[in-house]
Design a protein around this motif. Structure first.
Motif, mmCIF file in Angstrom:
data_model
loop_
_atom_site.group_PDB
_atom_site.id
_atom_site.type_symbol
_atom_site.label_atom_id
_atom_site.label_comp_id
_atom_site.label_asym_id
_atom_site.label_seq_id
_atom_site.Cartn_x
_atom_site.Cartn_y
_atom_site.Cartn_z
ATOM 1 N N ILE A 94 0.860 -1.184 0.000
ATOM 2 C CA ILE A 94 0.000 0.000 0.000
ATOM 3 C C ILE A 94 0.894 1.230 0.000
ATOM 4 O O ILE A 94 1.775 1.368 0.859
ATOM 5 C CB ILE A 94 -0.932 0.008 1.218
ATOM 6 C CG1 ILE A 94 -1.843 -1.226 1.198
ATOM 7 C CG2 ILE A 94 -1.783 1.274 1.235
ATOM 8 C CD1 ILE A 94 -2.727 -1.369 2.422
ATOM 9 N N VAL A 95 0.700 2.127 -0.964
ATOM 10 C CA VAL A 95 1.529 3.320 -1.095
ATOM 11 C C VAL A 95 0.969 4.424 -0.202
ATOM 12 O O VAL A 95 -0.188 4.825 -0.353
ATOM 13 C CB VAL A 95 1.574 3.805 -2.560
ATOM 14 C CG1 VAL A 95 2.424 5.062 -2.690
ATOM 15 C CG2 VAL A 95 2.096 2.696 -3.464
ATOM 16 N N TYR A 96 1.795 4.884 0.717
ATOM 17 C CA TYR A 96 1.444 6.006 1.585
ATOM 18 C C TYR A 96 2.426 7.148 1.327
ATOM 19 O O TYR A 96 3.578 6.902 0.944
ATOM 20 C CB TYR A 96 1.524 5.608 3.063
ATOM 21 C CG TYR A 96 0.483 4.611 3.500
ATOM 22 C CD1 TYR A 96 -0.866 4.970 3.571
ATOM 23 C CD2 TYR A 96 0.836 3.309 3.856
ATOM 24 C CE1 TYR A 96 -1.827 4.059 3.978
ATOM 25 C CE2 TYR A 96 -0.121 2.394 4.266
ATOM 26 C CZ TYR A 96 -1.450 2.766 4.326
ATOM 27 O OH TYR A 96 -2.401 1.861 4.719
ATOM 28 N N PRO A 100 8.570 4.661 2.579
ATOM 29 C CA PRO A 100 9.383 3.971 1.568
ATOM 30 C C PRO A 100 8.835 2.604 1.198
ATOM 31 O O PRO A 100 8.091 1.983 1.952
ATOM 32 C CB PRO A 100 10.749 3.848 2.257
ATOM 33 C CG PRO A 100 10.424 3.816 3.718
ATOM 34 C CD PRO A 100 9.249 4.740 3.884
ATOM 35 N N PHE A 101 9.229 2.155 0.021
ATOM 36 C CA PHE A 101 8.953 0.793 -0.396
ATOM 37 C C PHE A 101 9.931 -0.142 0.313
ATOM 38 O O PHE A 101 11.017 0.273 0.724
ATOM 39 C CB PHE A 101 9.141 0.628 -1.905
ATOM 40 C CG PHE A 101 8.135 1.342 -2.754
ATOM 41 C CD1 PHE A 101 7.021 1.948 -2.191
ATOM 42 C CD2 PHE A 101 8.298 1.397 -4.124
ATOM 43 C CE1 PHE A 101 6.088 2.605 -2.981
ATOM 44 C CE2 PHE A 101 7.378 2.042 -4.925
ATOM 45 C CZ PHE A 101 6.272 2.650 -4.349
ATOM 46 N N VAL A 117 -4.881 5.740 -7.941
ATOM 47 C CA VAL A 117 -5.771 6.380 -6.958
ATOM 48 C C VAL A 117 -5.162 6.338 -5.561
ATOM 49 O O VAL A 117 -5.808 6.726 -4.597
ATOM 50 C CB VAL A 117 -7.166 5.710 -6.944
ATOM 51 C CG1 VAL A 117 -7.880 5.949 -8.259
ATOM 52 C CG2 VAL A 117 -7.057 4.219 -6.654
ATOM 53 N N PHE A 118 -3.892 5.882 -5.456
ATOM 54 C CA PHE A 118 -3.299 5.809 -4.123
ATOM 55 C C PHE A 118 -3.063 7.192 -3.520
ATOM 56 O O PHE A 118 -2.802 7.317 -2.334
ATOM 57 C CB PHE A 118 -2.000 4.996 -4.128
ATOM 58 C CG PHE A 118 -0.913 5.491 -5.058
ATOM 59 C CD1 PHE A 118 -0.251 6.689 -4.840
ATOM 60 C CD2 PHE A 118 -0.528 4.724 -6.142
ATOM 61 C CE1 PHE A 118 0.759 7.119 -5.682
ATOM 62 C CE2 PHE A 118 0.485 5.144 -6.995
ATOM 63 C CZ PHE A 118 1.122 6.349 -6.770
ATOM 64 N N ASP A 119 -3.153 8.245 -4.354
ATOM 65 C CA ASP A 119 -2.943 9.603 -3.834
ATOM 66 C C ASP A 119 -4.223 10.227 -3.291
ATOM 67 O O ASP A 119 -4.218 11.398 -2.895
ATOM 68 C CB ASP A 119 -2.357 10.496 -4.912
ATOM 69 C CG ASP A 119 -3.315 10.738 -6.070
ATOM 70 O OD1 ASP A 119 -4.120 9.833 -6.375
ATOM 71 O OD2 ASP A 119 -3.271 11.834 -6.662
#
Length: 207
Positions: A94-96, A100-101, A117-119
């Motif tokens: 899940i990108v926050y 970091p990845f 749509v992660f933003d």
């Protein structure tokens, strides 16, 4: 898969956005029509597709001979099934903003983020709250510093939402990226960075 999900498609209309990926022919055709900016007619690329969704872009690029890893949130399960159907690897993440990845994600010649749509923090009928321009620039800089194999590229295609006055929540981001050397198509929300070193903010690059 279409038959197995048929009842859910007919009953649960709130998840129609998820099930649209079961129209495999249409979704793949759309991605074939959109990849002109990616310049994929070149030696085999190592590629990371962030927000890979149903895996259709990953499938197209894999079919062209590139080594592709999809990345998206762990749900819904349908997305993982579609990646398996296409024979494309994917990783759950899940990108926050400003997070970091995992290090094991590695480095890539091309990183793509199409229609993501992660933003979006929240969405109502009256308003959409998204990452700030600062959040996006931090994300892009972190990608270039940790996950681009130079020379490499980062390609972003935003879901542009145009306000009644003609402005967009992404106008500042598009201008900032252009000032940092990106090729930008503002009308379509496209950003392409071609990089030989980690990305720097415009004021940093000037010193």
């Amino acid at each position: 898969m279409q038959e197995r999900y048929r009842e859910a498609i007919l009953v649960n209309t709130d998840r129609s956005r998820e099930y649209k990926y079961l129209d495999v022919a249409f979704c793949v055709w759309r991605k074939v029509a959109k990849i002109g900016w990616l310049d994929l007619v070149r030696p085999r690329l190592r590629m990371l597709d962030i927000g890979s969704g149903g895996g259709d872009l990953s499938a197209v690029c894999s079919g062209l001979g590139h080594e592709v890893l999809g990345m998206d949130r762990p749900d819904p399960p349908l997305f993982r099934e579609l990646h398996d159907l296409y024979g494309v690897k994917r990783v759950d993440h899940i990108v926050y903003p400003k997070s970091p990845f995992p290090d094991e994600v590695g480095e890539y010649d091309l990183i793509t983020c199409l229609g993501v749509v992660f933003d979006i923090f929240s969405k109502t009928e009256d308003a959409v709250t998204t990452w700030t321009t600062e959040d996006w620039l931090h994300f892009l800089r972190a990608l270039s510093a940790r996950h681009v194999r130079f020379p490499g590229r980062i390609y972003v295609e935003l879901n542009r939402r145009v306000e009644p006055d003609g402005s967009s929540a992404y106008d500042d981001l598009l201008r900032a990226c252009q000032s940092m050397g990106a090729r930008v198509d503002a009308a379509r929300g496209r950003i392409m960075f071609s990089l030989t070193r980690p990305l720097a903010l415009a004021e940093e690059a000037a010193h």
